[in-house]
Design a protein around this motif. Sequence first.
Motif, PDB file in Angstrom:
ATOM      1  N   GLU A  41      41.918  14.903  51.270  1.00  0.00           N
ATOM      2  CA  GLU A  41      40.491  15.002  50.937  1.00  0.00           C
ATOM      3  C   GLU A  41      39.956  16.362  51.379  1.00  0.00           C
ATOM      4  N   THR A  42      40.072  17.322  50.481  1.00  0.00           N
ATOM      5  CA  THR A  42      39.599  18.676  50.782  1.00  0.00           C
ATOM      6  C   THR A  42      39.137  19.325  49.486  1.00  0.00           C
ATOM      7  N   THR A  43      38.555  20.515  49.625  1.00  0.00           N
ATOM      8  CA  THR A  43      38.132  21.257  48.428  1.00  0.00           C
ATOM      9  C   THR A  43      38.515  22.724  48.589  1.00  0.00           C
ATOM     10  N   ARG A  50      35.898  28.277  55.081  1.00  0.00           N
ATOM     11  CA  ARG A  50      36.233  28.107  56.510  1.00  0.00           C
ATOM     12  C   ARG A  50      37.413  28.950  56.965  1.00  0.00           C
ATOM     13  N   THR A  51      38.289  29.346  55.999  1.00  0.00           N
ATOM     14  CA  THR A  51      39.516  30.037  56.422  1.00  0.00           C
ATOM     15  C   THR A  51      39.822  31.328  55.661  1.00  0.00           C
ATOM     16  N   GLY A  52      39.294  31.462  54.443  1.00  0.00           N
ATOM     17  CA  GLY A  52      39.650  32.618  53.608  1.00  0.00           C
ATOM     18  C   GLY A  52      40.950  32.430  52.846  1.00  0.00           C
ATOM     19  N   ARG A 165      44.463  16.777  56.790  1.00  0.00           N
ATOM     20  CA  ARG A 165      43.729  17.887  56.172  1.00  0.00           C
ATOM     21  C   ARG A 165      43.322  18.946  57.196  1.00  0.00           C
ATOM     22  N   ASN A 166      43.263  18.562  58.492  1.00  0.00           N
ATOM     23  CA  ASN A 166      42.884  19.520  59.531  1.00  0.00           C
ATOM     24  C   ASN A 166      43.898  20.657  59.685  1.00  0.00           C
ATOM     25  N   THR A 167      45.152  20.374  59.361  1.00  0.00           N
ATOM     26  CA  THR A 167      46.188  21.405  59.567  1.00  0.00           C
ATOM     27  C   THR A 167      46.932  21.814  58.293  1.00  0.00           C
ATOM     28  N   GLU A 233      38.466  24.893  69.577  1.00  0.00           N
ATOM     29  CA  GLU A 233      38.774  25.543  70.862  1.00  0.00           C
ATOM     30  C   GLU A 233      39.771  26.686  70.670  1.00  0.00           C
ATOM     31  N   THR A 234      40.747  26.458  69.784  1.00  0.00           N
ATOM     32  CA  THR A 234      41.734  27.504  69.515  1.00  0.00           C
ATOM     33  C   THR A 234      41.037  28.738  68.952  1.00  0.00           C
ATOM     34  N   PHE A 235      40.115  28.506  68.050  1.00  0.00           N
ATOM     35  CA  PHE A 235      39.342  29.595  67.430  1.00  0.00           C
ATOM     36  C   PHE A 235      38.674  30.456  68.496  1.00  0.00           C
ATOM     37  N   LYS A 236      37.949  29.806  69.411  1.00  0.00           N
ATOM     38  CA  LYS A 236      37.202  30.558  70.442  1.00  0.00           C
ATOM     39  C   LYS A 236      38.150  31.368  71.319  1.00  0.00           C
ATOM     40  N   ASN A 237      39.215  30.724  71.759  1.00  0.00           N
ATOM     41  CA  ASN A 237      40.191  31.413  72.610  1.00  0.00           C
ATOM     42  C   ASN A 237      40.849  32.572  71.872  1.00  0.00           C
ATOM     43  N   ALA A 238      41.097  32.378  70.582  1.00  0.00           N
ATOM     44  CA  ALA A 238      41.762  33.424  69.787  1.00  0.00           C
ATOM     45  C   ALA A 238      40.913  34.686  69.767  1.00  0.00           C
ATOM     46  N   VAL A 239      39.650  34.534  69.462  1.00  0.00           N
ATOM     47  CA  VAL A 239      38.775  35.715  69.353  1.00  0.00           C
ATOM     48  C   VAL A 239      38.712  36.445  70.691  1.00  0.00           C
ATOM     49  N   GLN A 270      40.298  34.076  58.153  1.00  0.00           N
ATOM     50  CA  GLN A 270      39.468  35.251  57.852  1.00  0.00           C
ATOM     51  C   GLN A 270      38.291  35.359  58.828  1.00  0.00           C
ATOM     52  N   ARG A 271      37.739  34.207  59.239  1.00  0.00           N
ATOM     53  CA  ARG A 271      36.579  34.244  60.148  1.00  0.00           C
ATOM     54  C   ARG A 271      36.989  34.748  61.529  1.00  0.00           C
ATOM     55  N   ILE A 272      38.202  34.430  61.975  1.00  0.00           N
ATOM     56  CA  ILE A 272      38.676  34.962  63.261  1.00  0.00           C
ATOM     57  C   ILE A 272      38.817  36.478  63.156  1.00  0.00           C
ATOM     58  N   MET A 273      39.396  36.939  62.049  1.00  0.00           N
ATOM     59  CA  MET A 273      39.597  38.394  61.878  1.00  0.00           C
ATOM     60  C   MET A 273      38.253  39.119  61.812  1.00  0.00           C
ATOM     61  N   VAL A 325      47.576  39.884  68.194  1.00  0.00           N
ATOM     62  CA  VAL A 325      48.052  38.538  67.851  1.00  0.00           C
ATOM     63  C   VAL A 325      47.580  37.485  68.855  1.00  0.00           C
ATOM     64  N   PHE A 326      47.692  36.233  68.411  1.00  0.00           N
ATOM     65  CA  PHE A 326      47.278  35.105  69.244  1.00  0.00           C
ATOM     66  C   PHE A 326      48.013  33.865  68.755  1.00  0.00           C
ATOM     67  N   GLY A 327      48.388  32.979  69.686  1.00  0.00           N
ATOM     68  CA  GLY A 327      49.055  31.767  69.233  1.00  0.00           C
ATOM     69  C   GLY A 327      49.176  30.709  70.311  1.00  0.00           C
ATOM     70  N   ALA A 328      49.950  29.680  69.973  1.00  0.00           N
ATOM     71  CA  ALA A 328      50.154  28.558  70.891  1.00  0.00           C
ATOM     72  C   ALA A 328      50.790  29.075  72.179  1.00  0.00           C
TER      73      ALA A 328
HETATM   74  O1  UT7 Z   1      47.716  30.596  64.544  1.00  0.00           O
HETATM   75  C1  UT7 Z   1      47.435  30.100  65.794  1.00  0.00           C
HETATM   76  C2  UT7 Z   1      46.022  30.039  66.047  1.00  0.00           C
HETATM   77  N1  UT7 Z   1      45.314  29.176  65.117  1.00  0.00           N
HETATM   78  C3  UT7 Z   1      44.065  29.450  64.886  1.00  0.00           C
HETATM   79  O2  UT7 Z   1      43.598  30.448  65.376  1.00  0.00           O
HETATM   80  C4  UT7 Z   1      43.222  28.499  64.080  1.00  0.00           C
HETATM   81  C5  UT7 Z   1      41.895  28.371  64.762  1.00  0.00           C
HETATM   82  N2  UT7 Z   1      40.946  27.420  64.159  1.00  0.00           N
HETATM   83  C6  UT7 Z   1      40.431  27.562  62.928  1.00  0.00           C
HETATM   84  O3  UT7 Z   1      40.802  28.436  62.174  1.00  0.00           O
HETATM   85  C7  UT7 Z   1      39.317  26.614  62.528  1.00  0.00           C
HETATM   86  O4  UT7 Z   1      38.848  25.928  63.669  1.00  0.00           O
HETATM   87  C8  UT7 Z   1      39.698  25.612  61.436  1.00  0.00           C
HETATM   88  C9  UT7 Z   1      39.871  26.333  60.106  1.00  0.00           C
HETATM   89  C10 UT7 Z   1      40.970  24.889  61.800  1.00  0.00           C
HETATM   90  C11 UT7 Z   1      38.576  24.576  61.250  1.00  0.00           C
HETATM   91  O5  UT7 Z   1      37.338  25.208  61.013  1.00  0.00           O
HETATM   92  P1  UT7 Z   1      36.018  24.769  61.802  1.00  0.00           P
HETATM   93  O6  UT7 Z   1      34.897  25.531  61.255  1.00  0.00           O
HETATM   94  O7  UT7 Z   1      36.327  24.916  63.255  1.00  0.00           O
HETATM   95  O8  UT7 Z   1      35.864  23.257  61.349  1.00  0.00           O
HETATM   96  P2  UT7 Z   1      35.854  21.938  62.269  1.00  0.00           P
HETATM   97  O9  UT7 Z   1      37.179  21.729  62.892  1.00  0.00           O
HETATM   98  O10 UT7 Z   1      34.667  21.990  63.125  1.00  0.00           O
HETATM   99  O11 UT7 Z   1      35.631  20.833  61.194  1.00  0.00           O
HETATM  100  C12 UT7 Z   1      34.431  20.738  60.524  1.00  0.00           C
HETATM  101  C13 UT7 Z   1      34.481  19.560  59.588  1.00  0.00           C
HETATM  102  C14 UT7 Z   1      34.982  18.264  60.254  1.00  0.00           C
HETATM  103  O12 UT7 Z   1      34.222  17.208  59.713  1.00  0.00           O
HETATM  104  P3  UT7 Z   1      33.052  16.522  60.597  1.00  0.00           P
HETATM  105  O13 UT7 Z   1      33.762  15.993  61.819  1.00  0.00           O
HETATM  106  O14 UT7 Z   1      32.102  17.635  60.897  1.00  0.00           O
HETATM  107  O15 UT7 Z   1      32.522  15.478  59.690  1.00  0.00           O
HETATM  108  C15 UT7 Z   1      36.401  18.164  59.741  1.00  0.00           C
HETATM  109  O16 UT7 Z   1      36.828  16.819  59.651  1.00  0.00           O
HETATM  110  O17 UT7 Z   1      35.379  19.841  58.516  1.00  0.00           O
HETATM  111  C16 UT7 Z   1      36.291  18.751  58.358  1.00  0.00           C
HETATM  112  N3  UT7 Z   1      37.540  19.264  57.857  1.00  0.00           N
HETATM  113  C17 UT7 Z   1      37.789  19.423  56.542  1.00  0.00           C
HETATM  114  N4  UT7 Z   1      37.053  19.177  55.469  1.00  0.00           N
HETATM  115  C18 UT7 Z   1      37.592  19.463  54.266  1.00  0.00           C
HETATM  116  C19 UT7 Z   1      38.612  19.678  58.569  1.00  0.00           C
HETATM  117  N5  UT7 Z   1      39.582  20.089  57.707  1.00  0.00           N
HETATM  118  C20 UT7 Z   1      39.075  19.951  56.468  1.00  0.00           C
HETATM  119  C21 UT7 Z   1      39.590  20.211  55.188  1.00  0.00           C
HETATM  120  N6  UT7 Z   1      38.800  19.966  54.117  1.00  0.00           N
HETATM  121  N7  UT7 Z   1      40.825  20.721  54.990  1.00  0.00           N
END
Ligand code: UT7
Length: 339
Positions: A41-43, A50-52, A165-167, A233-239, A270-273, A325-328
């Motif tokens: 369930e995504t678009t 959210r990612t670019g 869908r989160n990953t 949390e990963t996002f914040k730490n990455a930046v 893209q938002r992290i960059m 760079v940044f990662g787990a």
């Molecule tokens: O490479 C190693 C390091 N990795 C990273 O640096 C990744 C860091 N994190 C990110 O890039 C972002 O946090 C994400 C792209 C993973 C998520 O973006 P976000 O703006 O932080 O979104 P969120 O996690 O706050 O989720 C917002 C909403 C949630 O819904 P509710 O709880 O607000 O109703 C999610 O369930 O978006 C929902 N959501 C989705 N909706 C549609 C999460 N994934 C999706 C999806 N499609 N694929």
Amino acid sequence: MANFRNPRANRPHLRTVSITGVGSYLPARVLANAELEKMVETTDDWITTRTGIKERRLAAADEATSDLAVAAARRALTNAGVTAEQLDLIIVATITPDMLFPSTACLVQHKLGATRAAAFDIEAACSGFVYALDIASHFVASHTYNTVLVIGAEKMSSVIDWTDRNTCVLFGDGAGAAVLQNRPNAHGLLTTCLGSDGGKAGLLELPGGGSACPATIDSVTQKLHFLRMDGKETFKNAVNAMVAAANEALNRCGVTVADVKCIIPHQANQRIMSAVAERLAAREDQIFCNVDRYGNTSAASVAIALDEAVAGGRIIRGDLVLLVVFGAGLTWGAALIEW
Ligand code: UT7
């Protein structure tokens, strides 16, 4: 050309270390956002804003990480004018090895026919390529080895839960490689800054299959063999970590961000960059991005981007290039290079 301080210059017993060739490989299969819309369930709009990311590549079922690595390595060797037999050492950075052991680097060594080379893997997740560059550079600088091949390679699709869908929208497969040698009269790799924080290991992990949680029917049922991430949390730490590492590398060499021709950040989002660029006061045109086409390829990410930046003429001899760079782990790092 920028004036810079080479932190290695006051150690005359060490050689300078240059990247003399780069190469990359992306598997042919393209998975576009439209196809993901049919899987979870995504678009396209959510993923793009959210990612670019617009699309990513997927390795074939019979293509393992070592195969991606070998394809990238062959291109890097050709570009460096080096044969596999000349290699002294191969380091593969990956979190998706072909198997737990032997190392993917040993499999690559055999497939390349690099009969003289020692080979090992390192694991620093998405920071792996910069960690491996740092390790490799010390072998060349110390006269231990002359020619070292560094590869970042990942088959992330093999550790993704395609119902989450989160990953599942974030990652892709690919590989990038670089040959490191001493090039007389060149500065090359000026400095590398690495960091880690194991206290935040739980933000991004794959818990199953290791000694702490060996594979069982239960571990499979609980989906412990898939990547998990606390995205926010990963996002914040990455930046924060990427900005700090970049500034440390620049300060060590006595340059400012304006002196850098091309900044290549880990391609996670893209938002992290954009946030990193803004905090560093970098111009848009200094930042290299290809996350729209490949998603997050973990350890391969900056290696692929570096190859594309060189091939596309974004980087020429004498330019300052900053990898960040940044990662787990968590892990992070930066490398400042005079190309
Ligand atoms: O490479 C190693 C390091 N990795 C990273 O640096 C990744 C860091 N994190 C990110 O890039 C972002 O946090 C994400 C792209 C993973 C998520 O973006 P976000 O703006 O932080 O979104 P969120 O996690 O706050 O989720 C917002 C909403 C949630 O819904 P509710 O709880 O607000 O109703 C999610 O369930 O978006 C929902 N959501 C989705 N909706 C549609 C999460 N994934 C999706 C999806 N499609 N694929």
